[in-house]
Scaffold this motif. Sequence first.
Motif, PDB file in Angstrom:
ATOM      1  N   ALA A 147       0.813  -1.164   0.099  1.00 29.96           N
ATOM      2  CA  ALA A 147       0.000   0.035   0.033  1.00 29.96           C
ATOM      3  C   ALA A 147       0.771   1.438  -0.081  1.00 29.96           C
ATOM      4  O   ALA A 147       0.352   2.022  -0.559  1.00 29.96           O
ATOM      5  CB  ALA A 147      -0.959  -0.016   1.372  1.00 29.96           C
ATOM      6  N   PHE A 148       2.059   1.134   0.776  1.00 25.73           N
ATOM      7  CA  PHE A 148       2.944   2.517   0.654  1.00 25.73           C
ATOM      8  C   PHE A 148       3.461   2.749  -0.475  1.00 25.73           C
ATOM      9  O   PHE A 148       3.566   3.782  -0.898  1.00 25.73           O
ATOM     10  CB  PHE A 148       3.989   2.127   1.986  1.00 25.73           C
ATOM     11  CG  PHE A 148       4.874   3.487   2.059  1.00 25.73           C
ATOM     12  CD1 PHE A 148       4.697   4.190   3.202  1.00 25.73           C
ATOM     13  CD2 PHE A 148       5.996   3.442   1.378  1.00 25.73           C
ATOM     14  CE1 PHE A 148       5.517   5.252   3.245  1.00 25.73           C
ATOM     15  CE2 PHE A 148       6.605   4.586   1.511  1.00 25.73           C
ATOM     16  CZ  PHE A 148       6.427   5.372   2.514  1.00 25.73           C
ATOM     17  N   ALA A 149       3.995   1.401  -1.302  1.00 22.65           N
ATOM     18  CA  ALA A 149       4.516   1.651  -2.422  1.00 22.65           C
ATOM     19  C   ALA A 149       3.545   2.153  -3.479  1.00 22.65           C
ATOM     20  O   ALA A 149       4.115   2.910  -4.596  1.00 22.65           O
ATOM     21  CB  ALA A 149       4.999   0.179  -2.782  1.00 22.65           C
ATOM     22  N   ALA A 150       2.353   1.822  -3.324  1.00 19.52           N
ATOM     23  CA  ALA A 150       1.342   2.102  -4.195  1.00 19.52           C
ATOM     24  C   ALA A 150       1.029   3.780  -4.231  1.00 19.52           C
ATOM     25  O   ALA A 150       0.819   4.573  -5.227  1.00 19.52           O
ATOM     26  CB  ALA A 150       0.175   1.443  -4.101  1.00 19.52           C
ATOM     27  N   SER A 151       1.057   4.254  -2.911  1.00 20.41           N
ATOM     28  CA  SER A 151       0.712   5.685  -2.695  1.00 20.41           C
ATOM     29  C   SER A 151       1.930   6.541  -2.848  1.00 20.41           C
ATOM     30  O   SER A 151       1.690   7.592  -3.053  1.00 20.41           O
ATOM     31  CB  SER A 151       0.340   5.838  -1.098  1.00 20.41           C
ATOM     32  OG  SER A 151       1.243   5.347  -0.266  1.00 20.41           O
ATOM     33  N   VAL A 152       3.173   5.962  -2.699  1.00 18.26           N
ATOM     34  CA  VAL A 152       4.521   6.763  -2.739  1.00 18.26           C
ATOM     35  C   VAL A 152       5.307   6.042  -3.779  1.00 18.26           C
ATOM     36  O   VAL A 152       6.343   5.231  -3.224  1.00 18.26           O
ATOM     37  CB  VAL A 152       5.146   6.859  -1.663  1.00 18.26           C
ATOM     38  CG1 VAL A 152       6.351   8.145  -1.566  1.00 18.26           C
ATOM     39  CG2 VAL A 152       4.119   7.466  -0.482  1.00 18.26           C
ATOM     40  N   PRO A 153       5.152   5.962  -4.995  1.00 16.45           N
ATOM     41  CA  PRO A 153       5.725   5.084  -5.787  1.00 16.45           C
ATOM     42  C   PRO A 153       7.303   5.271  -6.106  1.00 16.45           C
ATOM     43  O   PRO A 153       8.070   4.380  -6.419  1.00 16.45           O
ATOM     44  CB  PRO A 153       4.967   5.175  -7.291  1.00 16.45           C
ATOM     45  CG  PRO A 153       4.222   6.442  -7.134  1.00 16.45           C
ATOM     46  CD  PRO A 153       3.750   6.496  -5.555  1.00 16.45           C
ATOM     47  N   GLU A 154       7.471   6.742  -5.954  1.00 17.44           N
ATOM     48  CA  GLU A 154       8.940   7.076  -5.847  1.00 17.44           C
ATOM     49  C   GLU A 154       9.834   6.807  -4.944  1.00 17.44           C
ATOM     50  O   GLU A 154      11.080   6.886  -5.109  1.00 17.44           O
ATOM     51  CB  GLU A 154       8.922   8.874  -6.067  1.00 17.44           C
ATOM     52  CG  GLU A 154       8.647   9.455  -4.728  1.00 17.44           C
ATOM     53  CD  GLU A 154       7.074   9.762  -4.745  1.00 17.44           C
ATOM     54  OE1 GLU A 154       6.825  10.743  -3.917  1.00 17.44           O
ATOM     55  OE2 GLU A 154       6.113   9.036  -5.373  1.00 17.44           O
ATOM     56  N   ALA A 155       9.301   6.098  -3.727  1.00 15.72           N
ATOM     57  CA  ALA A 155      10.132   5.616  -2.605  1.00 15.72           C
ATOM     58  C   ALA A 155      10.380   4.205  -3.071  1.00 15.72           C
ATOM     59  O   ALA A 155       9.880   3.273  -2.453  1.00 15.72           O
ATOM     60  CB  ALA A 155       9.225   5.799  -1.585  1.00 15.72           C
ATOM     61  N   THR A 186      13.796  10.052  -2.436  1.00 15.98           N
ATOM     62  CA  THR A 186      12.833   9.815  -1.565  1.00 15.98           C
ATOM     63  C   THR A 186      12.693   8.281  -1.063  1.00 15.98           C
ATOM     64  O   THR A 186      12.935   7.258  -1.770  1.00 15.98           O
ATOM     65  CB  THR A 186      11.327  10.110  -2.273  1.00 15.98           C
ATOM     66  OG1 THR A 186      11.267  11.531  -2.404  1.00 15.98           O
ATOM     67  CG2 THR A 186      10.205  10.074  -1.277  1.00 15.98           C
ATOM     68  N   ILE A 187      12.595   8.111   0.464  1.00 20.68           N
ATOM     69  CA  ILE A 187      12.635   6.905   0.770  1.00 20.68           C
ATOM     70  C   ILE A 187      11.491   6.442   1.541  1.00 20.68           C
ATOM     71  O   ILE A 187      10.697   7.669   2.082  1.00 20.68           O
ATOM     72  CB  ILE A 187      13.895   6.547   1.642  1.00 20.68           C
ATOM     73  CG1 ILE A 187      13.896   7.375   3.027  1.00 20.68           C
ATOM     74  CG2 ILE A 187      15.245   6.875   0.725  1.00 20.68           C
ATOM     75  CD1 ILE A 187      15.074   7.000   4.052  1.00 20.68           C
ATOM     76  N   GLY A 188      10.958   5.177   2.060  1.00 19.25           N
ATOM     77  CA  GLY A 188      10.092   4.969   2.871  1.00 19.25           C
ATOM     78  C   GLY A 188      10.424   4.642   4.238  1.00 19.25           C
ATOM     79  O   GLY A 188      11.555   4.385   4.518  1.00 19.25           O
ATOM     80  N   THR A 189       9.865   5.114   5.269  1.00 20.63           N
ATOM     81  CA  THR A 189      10.039   5.035   6.683  1.00 20.63           C
ATOM     82  C   THR A 189       8.786   4.691   7.543  1.00 20.63           C
ATOM     83  O   THR A 189       7.661   4.929   6.470  1.00 20.63           O
ATOM     84  CB  THR A 189      10.731   6.009   7.450  1.00 20.63           C
ATOM     85  OG1 THR A 189       9.736   7.101   7.671  1.00 20.63           O
ATOM     86  CG2 THR A 189      11.836   6.897   6.446  1.00 20.63           C
ATOM     87  N   ARG A 190       8.597   4.235   8.615  1.00 25.32           N
ATOM     88  CA  ARG A 190       7.455   3.965   9.268  1.00 25.32           C
ATOM     89  C   ARG A 190       6.892   5.149   9.747  1.00 25.32           C
ATOM     90  O   ARG A 190       5.653   5.313   9.978  1.00 25.32           O
ATOM     91  CB  ARG A 190       7.614   2.946  10.389  1.00 25.32           C
ATOM     92  CG  ARG A 190       8.180   1.691  10.081  1.00 25.32           C
ATOM     93  CD  ARG A 190       8.224   0.567  11.369  1.00 25.32           C
ATOM     94  NE  ARG A 190       8.708  -0.515  10.924  1.00 25.32           N
ATOM     95  CZ  ARG A 190       9.910  -1.059  10.795  1.00 25.32           C
ATOM     96  NH1 ARG A 190      10.895  -0.098  11.130  1.00 25.32           N
ATOM     97  NH2 ARG A 190      10.084  -2.237  10.502  1.00 25.32           N
ATOM     98  N   GLY A 191       7.635   6.374   9.603  1.00 29.62           N
ATOM     99  CA  GLY A 191       7.145   7.598   9.829  1.00 29.62           C
ATOM    100  C   GLY A 191       6.569   8.501   8.483  1.00 29.62           C
ATOM    101  O   GLY A 191       6.114   9.771   8.576  1.00 29.62           O
ATOM    102  N   GLY A 192       6.456   7.785   7.546  1.00 26.35           N
ATOM    103  CA  GLY A 192       6.311   8.144   6.345  1.00 26.35           C
ATOM    104  C   GLY A 192       6.956   8.521   5.285  1.00 26.35           C
ATOM    105  O   GLY A 192       8.304   8.140   5.503  1.00 26.35           O
TER     106      GLY A 192
END
Length: 316
Positions: free
Chosen positions: A68-76, A119-125
């Motif tokens: 879900a995170f990857a879908a919402s923030v594909p650049e991460a 841009t990277i993903g973290t548990r904080g967004g």
Amino acid sequence: MPHSTGLRGRELIKGHATLNDFLMLVDPGCEVAISGADIAAVCDRHRGIGADGFVRVVRTTALPGGGAFAASVPEAEWFMDYYRADGTVAEMCGNAARLFAHVLDREGLCPIADGESVTIGTRGGARTITRLGELWTVDMGPARLASPEEAEDEGWDTAVVVPGLDGPRAALSVEIAGPHTVVALGKENELEAAAFAGLTDSADLVAYDPAPEVGTNLELVVPLGEETDPDTHSPVGVARVRVLERGVGETLSYGAGCCAVAVALHAWSGPGAPEDYRLLVAGGEIGVHVGADPLGEDSSVLLTGPAAITGRVTVV
């Protein structure tokens, strides 16, 4: 070393960001099964390799539950799977994020040229990290006060008793990448007198009134006045900082803690407060930009500092 079955035979990268040190596991496909006990074992400074925290470098799409995170923030494309030294899961760490970007670049996973961002993903967004020569700037997101009404009226919302210091001290509770309690001290010798040795969490011997519901990080700060930025001619606040990080103990640097300190200093200074701060920690210097209204709805705090890889080790 204590048994660390999930990491046995794996290569870990050791590095630091202003001497806040981390072990990095490059595991793009999230194929390595690791537990909190495994992480605590390798982070142990006496029986393990030693580090303030542990990071798995993983593709966002490979992380369980990351779809879900990857879908919402594909650049991460990459996710910073971060843990404290005791093996507990953590939301975000600014210093680890700087080293994370440095590792992405150095390992050829995501080359980042000077002036470019990732841009990277973290548990904080999602967090954006920009390369500035040998420095890295992390967008730490917004900050907020835990008790805004009380803080606005009094300038503080918590009384803290710190080992080595006389009596309770007024403190401000700031939320940025986790909870922080910031205590302003009047003299540098008070900063040195704080007895943090042997503490692994700010709840061990530190007394809070009111007590934090979910724990807190503790920052002690001595303001040292202001200086003028030679390029922008704008004021820069300067201060010395010590940090007790929950689940870790005293660290030589703590990015989110320095951001909390800068937000507190800005709030205490009132109108005309500096938007930039140069914070002196045991591990070096960290720059924090809070902007004109760091507590605004669309605000974002920026953390700047170096990062370095110091070696590689294979877990036995």
